[in-house]
Design an enzyme around this catalytic site. Structure first.
Site, PDB file in Angstrom:
ATOM      1  N   ASP A  88       7.428 155.458  51.685  1.00 35.26           N
ATOM      2  CA  ASP A  88       8.386 156.540  51.892  1.00 35.26           C
ATOM      3  C   ASP A  88       7.675 157.855  52.195  1.00 35.26           C
ATOM      4  OD1 ASP A  88      10.616 158.101  52.017  1.00 35.26           O
ATOM      5  OD2 ASP A  88      11.147 157.939  49.907  1.00 35.26           O
ATOM      6  N   ASP A 109      10.894 161.163  59.469  1.00 35.60           N
ATOM      7  CA  ASP A 109      11.064 160.450  58.202  1.00 35.60           C
ATOM      8  C   ASP A 109      11.215 158.955  58.440  1.00 35.60           C
ATOM      9  OD1 ASP A 109      11.511 160.181  55.376  1.00 35.60           O
ATOM     10  OD2 ASP A 109      13.643 160.006  55.785  1.00 35.60           O
TER      11      ASP A 109
END
Length: 492
Positions: free
Chosen positions: A174, A372
């Site tokens: 992440d 992201d």
């Protein structure tokens, strides 16, 4: 006489108008297009529903990980990167329901990211907030780890060793999180994961972090008990992980290990964390894995989420020579996120008219665009999204439209087509370089019968996000030493 003169003037006017319009038509460039392979996309939607990792051995626990000692910028190494489908068979029997499930998780993640920016801009600490009780539906509990796992980032996993001797665990990657953490025995409240839960007593390198340590003071939410540091990471949907903050050995196959990595040893973990043992934070904050190992760069290539193929997460590998390079921008308010210098968009080869400063990161911390890996669908400020959508719709008059699906408002019925030509979509960055997206990265299937939707969505937040659907099959490189981001298509 007057009538004849008027007729002549009128004829000249129409002739001039015709010639002027013809000249404009001839001088106007034809829209640039790409081919969307409709048939191949639909076949993949059917494949992911039937794919079983246990039968196909899609994510082998014994798959070798390797180090690359030839890196010119530090000790380079790679670890395998797999999509969620390679780890766990989907329980959905209908692709449209699978898409809706993904989009629900995606919305929860986006809400959490935008809330984090909002709190930072307003100077509010998470410790000042009261938790919100969230009722989780049974189906939601069957989804895998999301952004900190709960936010929706549980789409890409790797295999990481923790402890000495090392035990192997599936971990979520992440870029929107910093704190690394793993579920630990003894469990007060632990969710189901694919591997046995990590037992700290079986590791010789497990070491609690003191309350006075630099690692403890770097936590956004911490407490102290018996001189030892406690951590808590909470997410926008009410999910959280709580436990001891420690240092441990983290390893990558049999090729090498890194001692003294600070991570959370979670004894109480609640939310949408099914399948993975924990999370590897790749954000820009001091507690992320990238910061702790002092990586000069890292890169990943995200395979299609409906594919059983794999790629790699590379550290200290530098930018590929053919990269589309853009500035990596740091926010004074949120050090976790990687902002990119996006200046504009184009559709069909023509610039989209956007309000001034649509993607600018302000000194206050508002605005800007982040890259992201945990967010699926690219979010644009509403005015920018509307302009992009309208430009795309204008250039697709021959494609049959159909009703919107979930957060998508621009969809087409391509059930009678095997392939179509669609307008190109490109990102334009500071410095003058542009990234042309593959057609399948912006017109995606939302069912198995031929409904395709434009894979962008509006946001009321000032923060825009380039999501992983638009990044698929592109190696995204973060040159941390030189503050650059590189995009290199077809490098998986």
């Amino acid at each position: 006489m007057a009538t004849s003169s008027s007729s002549s003037k009128l004829s000249l006017f129409f002739l001039f108008s015709f010639l002027f319009t013809s000249t404009l038509t001839r001088n106007s460039p034809s829209p640039t297009t790409k081919t969307l392979d409709v048939l191949a996309s639909l076949k993949q939607t059917q494949h992911i529903l039937s794919f079983d990792p246990q039968i196909s051995n899609g994510f082998s626990k014994s798959q070798p990980l390797f180090f690359n000692s030839s890196s010119s910028s530090g000790y380079g190494f790679s670890i395998p990167l797999h999509s969620r489908g390679s780890l766990r068979k989907t329980h959905h029997v209908d692709y449209k329901n699978l898409v809706r499930s993904r989009l629900d998780r995606d919305s929860a993640r986006v809400n959490s990211l935008t809330t984090e920016v909002l709190l930072a801009v307003k100077g509010v600490r998470k410790t000042e907030l009261k938790p919100v009780v969230t009722e989780l539906e049974p189906e939601a509990l069957s989804t895998p780890v999301t952004s900190g796992v709960s936010q929706g980032s549980g789409e890409y996993f790797t295999r990481v060793g923790v402890g000495n001797p090392a035990k192997q665990f599936y971990m979520v990657l992440d870029t929107g999180s910093d704190v690394n953490w793993i579920q630990c025995e003894p469990c007060t409240d632990c969710y189901q994961q694919s591997d046995p839960i990590f037992d700290p007593s079986a590791s010789s390198t497990y070491s609690p972090v003191t309350c006075e340590s630099r690692q403890c003071s770097s936590l956004r939410e911490s407490a102290c008990r018996g001189g030892k540091c406690l951590y808590q990471v909470s997410y926008g949907d009410g999910s959280y992980t709580v436990g001891d903050f420690v240092t441990e050995t983290v390893s990558f196959g049999n090729s090498g290990d890194i001692k003294g990595v600070a991570l959370g040893c979670g004894h109480t973990n609640e939310g949408l964390f099914v399948a993975a043992a924990g999370l590897v934070g790749l954000g820009g904050g001091p507690l992320s894995l990238t910061s702790q190992i002092k990586a000069t760069s890292f890169s990943y290539c995200l395979v299609d989420r409906d594919s059983a193929s794999s790629s790699t997460l590379d550290f200290n590998s530098g930018l590929p020579a053919d990269s589309v390079v853009a500035p990596l921008i740091r926010s004074r308010k949120v050090d976790t996120f990687y902002y990119v210098g996006l200046t504009g968009l184009s559709v069909g080869g023509q610039p989209v008219q956007l309000p001034p400063g649509s993607f600018e990161l302000e000194q206050s911390g508002n605005g800007g665009v982040i890259v992201d890996c945990g967010t699926a669908i690219t979010r644009l400020q509403a005015e920018a999204y509307n302009a992009l959508r309208d430009a795309f719709v204008k250039l697709t008059p021959d494609l049959p439209t159909t009703g919107g699906v979930a957060l998508f408002d621009t969809c087409y019925d391509l059930s009678s087509r095997t392939s179509v030509r669609v307008p190109t979509v490109a990102f334009h960055f500071s410095g003058g370089m542009s990234l042309d997206l593959p057609a399948k990265n912006y017109l995606i299937p939302v069912d198995s019968s031929g409904t395709f939707c434009l894979a962008f969505a509006p946001t009321t937040s000032s923060l825009s996000i380039i999501g992983n659907v638009q990044q698929q099959e592109t190696r995204v490189s973060f040159d941390l030493a030189n503050n650059k981001i590189g995009f290199s298509p077809h490098k998986c």
